[in-house]
Design a protein around this motif. Structure first.
Motif, PDB file in Angstrom:
ATOM      1  N   GLN A   1       0.766  -1.011  -0.036  1.00 22.75           N
ATOM      2  CA  GLN A   1      -0.087   0.053  -0.094  1.00 22.75           C
ATOM      3  C   GLN A   1       0.885   1.360  -0.045  1.00 22.75           C
ATOM      4  N   TYR A   2       0.462   2.329  -0.795  1.00 23.95           N
ATOM      5  CA  TYR A   2       1.065   3.522  -0.487  1.00 23.95           C
ATOM      6  C   TYR A   2       0.220   4.418   0.675  1.00 23.95           C
ATOM      7  N   GLU A   3       0.958   4.703   1.574  1.00 26.24           N
ATOM      8  CA  GLU A   3       0.291   5.272   2.876  1.00 26.24           C
ATOM      9  C   GLU A   3      -0.974   4.512   2.858  1.00 26.24           C
ATOM     10  N   GLU A   4      -2.232   4.931   3.044  1.00 26.90           N
ATOM     11  CA  GLU A   4      -3.207   4.222   3.411  1.00 26.90           C
ATOM     12  C   GLU A   4      -3.985   3.411   2.394  1.00 26.90           C
ATOM     13  N   ARG A   5      -3.497   3.853   1.392  1.00 31.64           N
ATOM     14  CA  ARG A   5      -4.052   3.136  -0.029  1.00 31.64           C
ATOM     15  C   ARG A   5      -3.653   1.812  -0.343  1.00 31.64           C
ATOM     16  N   LYS A   6      -4.400   0.713  -0.327  1.00 31.30           N
ATOM     17  CA  LYS A   6      -4.184  -0.531  -0.649  1.00 31.30           C
ATOM     18  C   LYS A   6      -3.983  -0.610  -2.342  1.00 31.30           C
TER      19      LYS A   6
ATOM     20  N   GLY B   1      -4.489  -5.938 -17.680  1.00 31.77           N
ATOM     21  CA  GLY B   1      -5.588  -5.299 -16.928  1.00 31.77           C
ATOM     22  C   GLY B   1      -5.748  -4.019 -17.172  1.00 31.77           C
ATOM     23  N   GLU B   2      -6.843  -3.325 -16.411  1.00 32.41           N
ATOM     24  CA  GLU B   2      -7.327  -2.047 -16.690  1.00 32.41           C
ATOM     25  C   GLU B   2      -6.013  -0.931 -15.940  1.00 32.41           C
ATOM     26  N   SER B   3      -6.089   0.227 -16.585  1.00 27.25           N
ATOM     27  CA  SER B   3      -5.158   1.190 -15.982  1.00 27.25           C
ATOM     28  C   SER B   3      -5.401   1.091 -14.475  1.00 27.25           C
ATOM     29  N   GLY B   4      -4.239   1.306 -13.775  1.00 26.31           N
ATOM     30  CA  GLY B   4      -4.396   1.439 -12.261  1.00 26.31           C
ATOM     31  C   GLY B   4      -4.621   0.313 -11.590  1.00 26.31           C
ATOM     32  N   SER B   5      -4.562  -0.990 -12.308  1.00 23.90           N
ATOM     33  CA  SER B   5      -4.776  -2.056 -11.541  1.00 23.90           C
ATOM     34  C   SER B   5      -3.529  -2.700 -10.789  1.00 23.90           C
ATOM     35  N   GLY B   6      -2.556  -2.156 -10.897  1.00 19.89           N
ATOM     36  CA  GLY B   6      -1.406  -2.572 -10.210  1.00 19.89           C
ATOM     37  C   GLY B   6      -0.342  -3.264 -10.741  1.00 19.89           C
ATOM     38  N   LYS B   7      -0.285  -3.526 -12.038  1.00 19.64           N
ATOM     39  CA  LYS B   7       0.648  -4.167 -13.006  1.00 19.64           C
ATOM     40  C   LYS B   7       2.023  -3.583 -12.691  1.00 19.64           C
ATOM     41  N   SER B   8       2.234  -2.244 -12.960  1.00 20.38           N
ATOM     42  CA  SER B   8       3.467  -1.906 -12.855  1.00 20.38           C
ATOM     43  C   SER B   8       4.016  -1.713 -11.251  1.00 20.38           C
ATOM     44  N   THR B   9       3.176  -1.573 -10.327  1.00 18.88           N
ATOM     45  CA  THR B   9       3.481  -1.810  -8.791  1.00 18.88           C
ATOM     46  C   THR B   9       4.262  -3.026  -8.491  1.00 18.88           C
ATOM     47  N   VAL B  10       3.654  -4.265  -9.134  1.00 17.87           N
ATOM     48  CA  VAL B  10       4.259  -5.596  -8.850  1.00 17.87           C
ATOM     49  C   VAL B  10       5.388  -5.537  -9.547  1.00 17.87           C
TER      50      VAL B  10
ATOM     51  N   ASP C   1       8.019  -2.905 -19.344  1.00 17.61           N
ATOM     52  CA  ASP C   1       6.853  -2.434 -18.920  1.00 17.61           C
ATOM     53  C   ASP C   1       6.031  -1.439 -19.895  1.00 17.61           C
ATOM     54  N   GLU C   2       5.275  -1.921 -20.619  1.00 16.56           N
ATOM     55  CA  GLU C   2       4.492  -1.300 -21.820  1.00 16.56           C
ATOM     56  C   GLU C   2       5.590  -0.935 -22.840  1.00 16.56           C
ATOM     57  N   ALA C   3       6.642  -1.698 -22.999  1.00 22.01           N
ATOM     58  CA  ALA C   3       7.848  -1.422 -23.770  1.00 22.01           C
ATOM     59  C   ALA C   3       7.394  -1.121 -25.295  1.00 22.01           C
TER      60      ALA C   3
ATOM     61  N   ALA D   1       1.236  -5.389 -21.048  1.00 20.38           N
ATOM     62  CA  ALA D   1       0.796  -4.844 -22.013  1.00 20.38           C
ATOM     63  C   ALA D   1      -0.635  -4.404 -22.094  1.00 20.38           C
ATOM     64  N   HIS D   2      -0.825  -3.390 -23.077  1.00 21.75           N
ATOM     65  CA  HIS D   2      -2.105  -2.952 -23.284  1.00 21.75           C
ATOM     66  C   HIS D   2      -2.973  -3.537 -24.511  1.00 21.75           C
ATOM     67  N   ARG D   3      -1.889  -3.674 -25.571  1.00 27.10           N
ATOM     68  CA  ARG D   3      -2.298  -3.991 -26.827  1.00 27.10           C
ATOM     69  C   ARG D   3      -2.058  -5.592 -26.608  1.00 27.10           C
TER      70      ARG D   3
HETATM   71  N1  ATP Z   1       3.916   7.259  -5.908  1.00 29.12           N
HETATM   72  C1  ATP Z   1       2.523   6.770  -5.779  1.00 29.12           C
HETATM   73  N2  ATP Z   1       1.822   7.258  -4.850  1.00 29.12           N
HETATM   74  C2  ATP Z   1       0.388   6.864  -4.507  1.00 29.12           C
HETATM   75  N3  ATP Z   1      -0.327   6.291  -5.360  1.00 29.12           N
HETATM   76  C3  ATP Z   1       0.434   5.647  -6.576  1.00 29.12           C
HETATM   77  C4  ATP Z   1       1.782   6.003  -6.871  1.00 29.12           C
HETATM   78  N4  ATP Z   1       2.269   5.232  -7.962  1.00 29.12           N
HETATM   79  C5  ATP Z   1       1.012   4.702  -8.283  1.00 29.12           C
HETATM   80  N5  ATP Z   1       0.169   4.781  -7.470  1.00 29.12           N
HETATM   81  C6  ATP Z   1      -1.222   4.131  -7.720  1.00 29.12           C
HETATM   82  O1  ATP Z   1      -1.073   3.047  -7.416  1.00 29.12           O
HETATM   83  C7  ATP Z   1      -2.219   2.131  -8.478  1.00 29.12           C
HETATM   84  C8  ATP Z   1      -1.460   1.406  -9.184  1.00 29.12           C
HETATM   85  O2  ATP Z   1      -0.851   1.873 -10.269  1.00 29.12           O
HETATM   86  P1  ATP Z   1       0.261   1.036 -11.345  1.00 29.12           P
HETATM   87  O3  ATP Z   1       1.276   1.973 -11.954  1.00 29.12           O
HETATM   88  O4  ATP Z   1       0.753  -0.102 -10.720  1.00 29.12           O
HETATM   89  O5  ATP Z   1      -1.035   0.648 -12.320  1.00 29.12           O
HETATM   90  P2  ATP Z   1      -0.929   0.066 -13.460  1.00 29.12           P
HETATM   91  O6  ATP Z   1      -1.844  -0.972 -13.670  1.00 29.12           O
HETATM   92  O7  ATP Z   1       0.461  -0.243 -14.152  1.00 29.12           O
HETATM   93  O8  ATP Z   1      -1.508   0.902 -14.482  1.00 29.12           O
HETATM   94  P3  ATP Z   1      -1.110   1.434 -16.241  1.00 29.12           P
HETATM   95  O9  ATP Z   1      -1.624   0.439 -17.009  1.00 29.12           O
HETATM   96  O10 ATP Z   1      -1.866   2.683 -16.439  1.00 29.12           O
HETATM   97  O11 ATP Z   1       0.205   1.910 -16.173  1.00 29.12           O
HETATM   98  C9  ATP Z   1      -2.749   3.527  -9.361  1.00 29.12           C
HETATM   99  O12 ATP Z   1      -3.995   3.728  -8.793  1.00 29.12           O
HETATM  100  C10 ATP Z   1      -1.995   4.655  -8.817  1.00 29.12           C
HETATM  101  O13 ATP Z   1      -2.518   5.805  -8.792  1.00 29.12           O
END
Ligand code: ATP
Length: 561
Positions: free
Chosen positions: A334-339, A358-367, A485-487, A516-518
């Motif tokens: 989680q980023y601060e309080e946000r899971k 997966g849809e944008s913001g679903s956490g792929k880049s985070t993993v 990552d979406e290279a 990948a989105h495509r």
């Molecule tokens: N530094 C940060 N601080 C707080 N929240 C963040 C930070 N970086 C990313 N997030 C949030 O984490 C969530 C997951 O982001 P992530 O980049 O993993 O998504 P994604 O699935 O890779 O999206 P995309 O396909 O658009 O790249 C998003 O809702 C984003 O707003």
């Protein structure tokens, strides 16, 4: 202070030479004045000898020669210390914790480094070194020589010192407030400036430049008026001192006239020595004020230098296994309080080609960022081979991973540098690699060939060309894990297909994870992992998912429309 100490330690010999020369020159300056008194009184009394004149000449010669020599360590330290502070900031970025790095704004940071480096230089060089080697010795020697001539004048001198300190402290209070305002306005000014330069198209197309310029101008007005105010207060110090010295000079003349105690030589020497005794105090006060203000700028810079480091970069276990096999167990983040990632488990076999979808913001880049050790997790486990990721030395990991980022994956340098960094590789090999990613034509048509500069953020290349250049790097690396990552997001379908074919052939034994989105680009992957709101909601081959998973079908249909 730890950084100041480090810089002083690195320049130890020059610092010692500079201090030694300073003390010697301060002594000579006062000794010269004292000797001049003897010459004048000898002249008046008819006792001056040829040897006395020659000695005075030699004193002058040594004094001027040593003053000239003093310039060498002075400039060496002055320029060196300033640039050493700047170097510290690059070193900081190389080890900074990734989450701290994400919070930094480039424009404000650049200004903070600029202000902080010159403030750090001022604190060390203009204040401490000048105080030790110049001001204190000059005061001590001049007071000693004044004491030798007349003790009462020495007491009056001390009363003057106390007066000056009281005035200084009153003025300092005003200056602090103004300096704080200047620092904030300067950071704001640079923030607008840099974002205007970097995001020119955003502001031009949204027609926001007039408002940006207006805000920047307002920051400029604040800086200018505060700086002028500060300068006027600084100059007031010198005027006050000049008045004080003038009063003392008149006092000495009055005292000499009344008491008839002083010789002409003594009067001349006293006036010069008082100048010597007060000038350093005047300078000290101005420097002290500046020192206090510089410390405010330096403190901000130090806050940046003290930001959390990623200690895992250099510490941890050396890798003794192939990291291509990955096992993620119950991972949450989680980023601060946000899971963002919620109880995620995944197993990847060595050599598998895995796509995160997966849809944008679903956490792929985070993993991905967690897997690369950039973001730290404290719930769950990640094994690379049989080693837990959190215990691995990251610099060791990066020898075995190739990563092409979502943001601009190239840097301001030549094509060659972007391809092989500093590695020694033949031109033929580089051209071959460029051919594999369909970039041969680019280099062939450039006058400078591989030595062509691609500009900041690769502005001289198209989006797809930047990505292909980054891909060509893979031909000079020998990773066990490749992370994309979406290279290929900026490439056309045909180029993407050809490049991915080449890359997959090259990386056939390696583990590849691609976001990948495509969806067509990952049709041939071994397994597709479906992400939604930080969870894995499905997995399988492209065909399997297309027939069984409605979410995947939804994504696919949106893709082909
Ligand atoms: N530094 C940060 N601080 C707080 N929240 C963040 C930070 N970086 C990313 N997030 C949030 O984490 C969530 C997951 O982001 P992530 O980049 O993993 O998504 P994604 O699935 O890779 O999206 P995309 O396909 O658009 O790249 C998003 O809702 C984003 O707003």
């Amino acid at each position: 202070m730890r950084y100041i100490k480090e810089i002083l330690k690195n320049n130890k010999l020059w610092v010692l030479a500079y201090i030694g020369l300073g003390i010697f020159n301060a002594f000579m300056a006062n000794y010269k004045t004292d000797y001049f008194q003897k010459v004048i009184d000898g002249l008046a009394a008819g006792t001056l000898t040829f040897a006395g004149v020659i000695t005075y000449g030699l004193i002058l010669l040594v004094n001027y020669c040593m003053n000239y020599l003093d310039n060498y360590p002075e400039k060496k330290l002055e320029y060196g210390i300033y640039l050493d502070f700047k170097l510290l900031s690059l070193r900081k970025i190389s080890t900074i914790d990734y989450t701290e790095y994400q919070k930094i704004g480039t424009g404000k940071l650049v200004q903070r480094i600029e202000n902080g480096s010159s403030a750090g230089r001022n604190v060390v060089f203009n204040f401490w070194l000048r105080l030790i080697r110049d001001l204190l010795p000059t005061i001590v020697f001049s007071v000693y020589f004044i004491w030798k001539i007349d003790k009462i004048i020495t007491y009056i001198l001390f009363v003057g010192y106390i007066l000056i300190f009281i005035i200084t402290n009153i003025l300092l209070k005003f200056l602090y407030k103004i300096k704080e305002k200047i620092l904030n306005s300067e950071e704001l000014f640079n923030h607008f400036l840099v974002r205007g330069f970097m995001e020119m198209l955003v502001f031009r197309m949204s027609k926001q430049f007039p408002s940006e310029i207006k805000k920047t101008r307002s920051a400029k007005e604040d800086i200018v008026s505060s700086k002028v105010k500060m300068n006027m207060i600084h100059e007031a110090f010198f005027t006050i001192f000049a008045l004080l010295v003038a009063m003392l000079d008149i006092g000495i003349l009055f005292y000499a006239w009344k008491t008839k105690n002083l010789t002409v030589g003594s009067i001349v020497a006293l006036i010069a020595l008082i100048e010597n005794a007060y000038t350093p105090i005047a300078i000290f006060n101005v420097l002290y004020v500046q020192y206090k203000l510089d410390k405010a700028s330096y403190k901000r810079f130090e806050e940046f230098l003290d930001l959390k480091e990623d200690n895992q970069l250099r510490n941890g276990d050396a890798i003794h296994t192939d990291i291509g096999e990955i096992s993620i167990k119950n991972l949450s983040f989680q980023y601060e309080e946000r899971k963002i990632i919620d109880d995620l488990s995944l197993f990847i076999k060595r050599g598998q080609k895995i796509a995160f979808v997966g849809e944008s913001g679903s956490g792929k880049s985070t993993v991905i960022k967690i897997l690369l050790g950039l973001l730290k997790y404290n719930q769950g486990e990640i094994y690379l081979g049989d080693m837990e990721l959190s215990g691995i030395c990251l610099n060791n990991l990066y020898d075995r991973v190739s990563y092409i980022s979502q943001d601009v994956p190239v840097f301001d340098g030549t094509i060659k540098e972007n391809l092989v960094f500093e590695k020694n590789v033949s031109e033929e090999q580089m051209l071959d690699a460029l051919k594999e990613v369909q970039l041969s034509h680019l280099v062939e048509n450039l006058a400078e060939g591989l030595d062509t500069e691609i500009g900041e953020k690769g502005t001289c290349l198209s989006g797809g060309e930047k990505q292909r250049l980054a891909f060509a790097r893979l031909w000079f690396e020998n990773p066990e894990l490749v992370v994309l990552d979406e290279a290929t997001s900026a490439m056309d379908n045909l180029t993407e297909e050809n490049v991915m074919k080449s890359v997959m052939l090259k990386m056939k034994d390696k583990t590849v994870i691609a976001i990948a989105h495509r969806l067509n680009s990952i049709a041939g992957f071994d397994r597709i992992i479906l992400f939604r709101e930080g969870k894995i909601v499905g997995q399988g081959t492209f065909e399997e998912l297309l027939h069984t998973d409605s979410y995947f079908k939804e994504l696919y249909n949106a893709n082909v429309q």
